[in-house]
Enzyme design. Structure first.
Site, PDB file in Angstrom:
ATOM      1  N   LYS A  16      46.602  33.444  28.987  1.00  0.00           N
ATOM      2  CA  LYS A  16      45.234  33.677  30.317  1.00  0.00           C
ATOM      3  C   LYS A  16      44.068  33.410  29.504  1.00  0.00           C
ATOM      4  CE  LYS A  16      45.830  38.312  30.798  1.00  0.00           C
ATOM      5  NZ  LYS A  16      45.056  38.650  30.506  1.00  0.00           N
ATOM      6  N   ARG A  91      46.145  44.405  37.789  1.00  0.00           N
ATOM      7  CA  ARG A  91      47.378  44.480  37.479  1.00  0.00           C
ATOM      8  C   ARG A  91      48.102  45.465  37.469  1.00  0.00           C
ATOM      9  NH1 ARG A  91      45.723  44.389  31.160  1.00  0.00           N
ATOM     10  NH2 ARG A  91      43.947  43.245  31.026  1.00  0.00           N
ATOM     11  N   ARG A 130      47.169  35.918  16.869  1.00  0.00           N
ATOM     12  CA  ARG A 130      46.047  36.075  16.693  1.00  0.00           C
ATOM     13  C   ARG A 130      45.583  37.743  16.303  1.00  0.00           C
ATOM     14  NH1 ARG A 130      44.890  37.504  23.778  1.00  0.00           N
ATOM     15  NH2 ARG A 130      45.462  40.243  22.641  1.00  0.00           N
ATOM     16  N   ARG A 136      41.261  42.254  16.034  1.00  0.00           N
ATOM     17  CA  ARG A 136      41.328  43.481  17.623  1.00  0.00           C
ATOM     18  C   ARG A 136      42.203  44.432  18.056  1.00  0.00           C
ATOM     19  NH1 ARG A 136      42.141  40.573  23.852  1.00  0.00           N
ATOM     20  NH2 ARG A 136      43.282  42.280  23.943  1.00  0.00           N
ATOM     21  N   ARG A 147      51.212  47.364  25.984  1.00  0.00           N
ATOM     22  CA  ARG A 147      50.685  46.645  26.771  1.00  0.00           C
ATOM     23  C   ARG A 147      52.015  45.995  27.378  1.00  0.00           C
ATOM     24  NH1 ARG A 147      47.676  44.655  22.760  1.00  0.00           N
ATOM     25  NH2 ARG A 147      46.734  42.933  23.706  1.00  0.00           N
TER      26      ARG A 147
HETATM   27  P1  ADP Z   1      45.863  41.857  26.909  1.00  0.00           P
HETATM   28  O1  ADP Z   1      45.992  41.110  28.228  1.00  0.00           O
HETATM   29  O2  ADP Z   1      46.012  40.834  25.940  1.00  0.00           O
HETATM   30  O3  ADP Z   1      46.245  43.204  27.243  1.00  0.00           O
HETATM   31  P2  ADP Z   1      43.419  42.580  27.553  1.00  0.00           P
HETATM   32  O4  ADP Z   1      41.907  41.694  27.907  1.00  0.00           O
HETATM   33  O5  ADP Z   1      43.322  41.793  29.519  1.00  0.00           O
HETATM   34  O6  ADP Z   1      44.140  41.944  27.525  1.00  0.00           O
HETATM   35  O7  ADP Z   1      42.597  43.474  28.242  1.00  0.00           O
HETATM   36  C1  ADP Z   1      42.729  45.053  27.342  1.00  0.00           C
HETATM   37  C2  ADP Z   1      42.794  46.407  27.580  1.00  0.00           C
HETATM   38  O8  ADP Z   1      41.769  46.551  28.897  1.00  0.00           O
HETATM   39  C3  ADP Z   1      43.908  46.514  28.517  1.00  0.00           C
HETATM   40  O9  ADP Z   1      44.922  46.895  26.777  1.00  0.00           O
HETATM   41  C4  ADP Z   1      43.440  47.595  29.205  1.00  0.00           C
HETATM   42  O10 ADP Z   1      43.228  48.621  28.276  1.00  0.00           O
HETATM   43  C5  ADP Z   1      42.130  47.446  29.584  1.00  0.00           C
HETATM   44  N1  ADP Z   1      42.307  46.904  30.783  1.00  0.00           N
HETATM   45  C6  ADP Z   1      41.775  45.347  31.186  1.00  0.00           C
HETATM   46  N2  ADP Z   1      42.085  45.073  32.610  1.00  0.00           N
HETATM   47  C7  ADP Z   1      42.352  45.894  33.528  1.00  0.00           C
HETATM   48  C8  ADP Z   1      42.870  46.269  34.243  1.00  0.00           C
HETATM   49  N3  ADP Z   1      42.748  45.834  35.390  1.00  0.00           N
HETATM   50  N4  ADP Z   1      43.431  48.175  34.460  1.00  0.00           N
HETATM   51  C9  ADP Z   1      43.329  48.774  33.538  1.00  0.00           C
HETATM   52  N5  ADP Z   1      42.772  48.718  32.186  1.00  0.00           N
HETATM   53  C10 ADP Z   1      42.730  47.151  32.494  1.00  0.00           C
END
Ligand code: ADP
Length: 195
Positions: A16, A91, A130, A136, A147
């Site tokens: 995404k 989310r 990845r 990461r 997650r």
């Molecule tokens: P992924 O989808 O692989 O988990 P993201 O880059 O979308 O990667 O998010 C990485 C981390 O950032 C999440 O695991 C969370 O800790 C934090 N995060 C991102 N977006 C949100 C959100 N909308 N609410 C709370 N935490 C978030």
């Protein structure tokens, strides 16, 4: 013409982030990725970064209030007036309610939600690739499992809300980057969302 106020939703490893950036570029709208905002802050050692690093590395969600304030500020900037693409926010259902609040204030509801569908085994495979390539800190086994489980229990249900509003396009996320991108662009065009 329909304003592109978009959200892309999909499990970790669905692609995404990559597709979100391509869509935003094609439609000339900003991509707003909460994960990217947090990672940039961690990298720069800002106060926000220090606050969220341990949470992110463990694969937990950053508190809704903190995340909501960041998104609200970002969407209030001038470049988001003609549309935007959200990646990673909302989310959970509480964040959906917060976002509805921000967007209702400005009479700017989301116009489409792209659901990027990828089977669990495929997304786990992509994530381990990845992890090897990008290193990461949150791409370790424990954090990935957490997650994905938060995605299934908290994030997938937000799609029901948007489905009821008739704005969800489910797109098959298995295929080459170009194939998946074409599917998304076709689905958006069917809603009158074009460059
Ligand atoms: P992924 O989808 O692989 O988990 P993201 O880059 O979308 O990667 O998010 C990485 C981390 O950032 C999440 O695991 C969370 O800790 C934090 N995060 C991102 N977006 C949100 C959100 N909308 N609410 C709370 N935490 C978030």
């Amino acid at each position: 013409m329909t304003y592109p106020r978009l959200l892309i939703v999909g499990p970790q490893g669905s692609g995404k982030g990559t597709q979100g950036e391509r869509i935003a570029e094609a439609l000339r709208i900003p991509a707003v990725s909460t994960g990217d905002v947090f990672r940039a802050n961690v990298k720069d050692g800002t106060e926000l970064g220090l606050q969220v690093k341990a949470i992110i590395d463990a694969g937990d969600l950053v508190p809704d209030e903190l995340t909501g304030a960041i998104v609200r500020d970002r969407l209030a900037q001038d470049d988001a007036a003609g549309g935007f693409l959200l990646d990673g926010y909302p989310r959970n259902l509480a964040q959906v309610a917060d976002l509805d609040g921000f967007l209702d204030e400005r009479d700017q509801p989301l116009t489409a939600v792209i659901e990027l569908a990828v089977p669990r085994e495929e997304s786990i495979q992509r994530l381990s690739r990845r992890a090897a390539e990008q290193g990461r800190a949150d791409d370790n086994e424990e954090s990935i499992a957490k997650r994905l489980s938060i995605y299934e229990s908290e994030t997938a249900p937000i799609l029901d809300v948007y489905r009821e509003r008739g704005i969800v396009d489910a797109v098959d996320g298995v295929g080459s980057l170009d194939e998946v991108f074409e599917r998304i662009i076709t689905a958006l065009a069917a809603r009158g969302i074009t460059a």
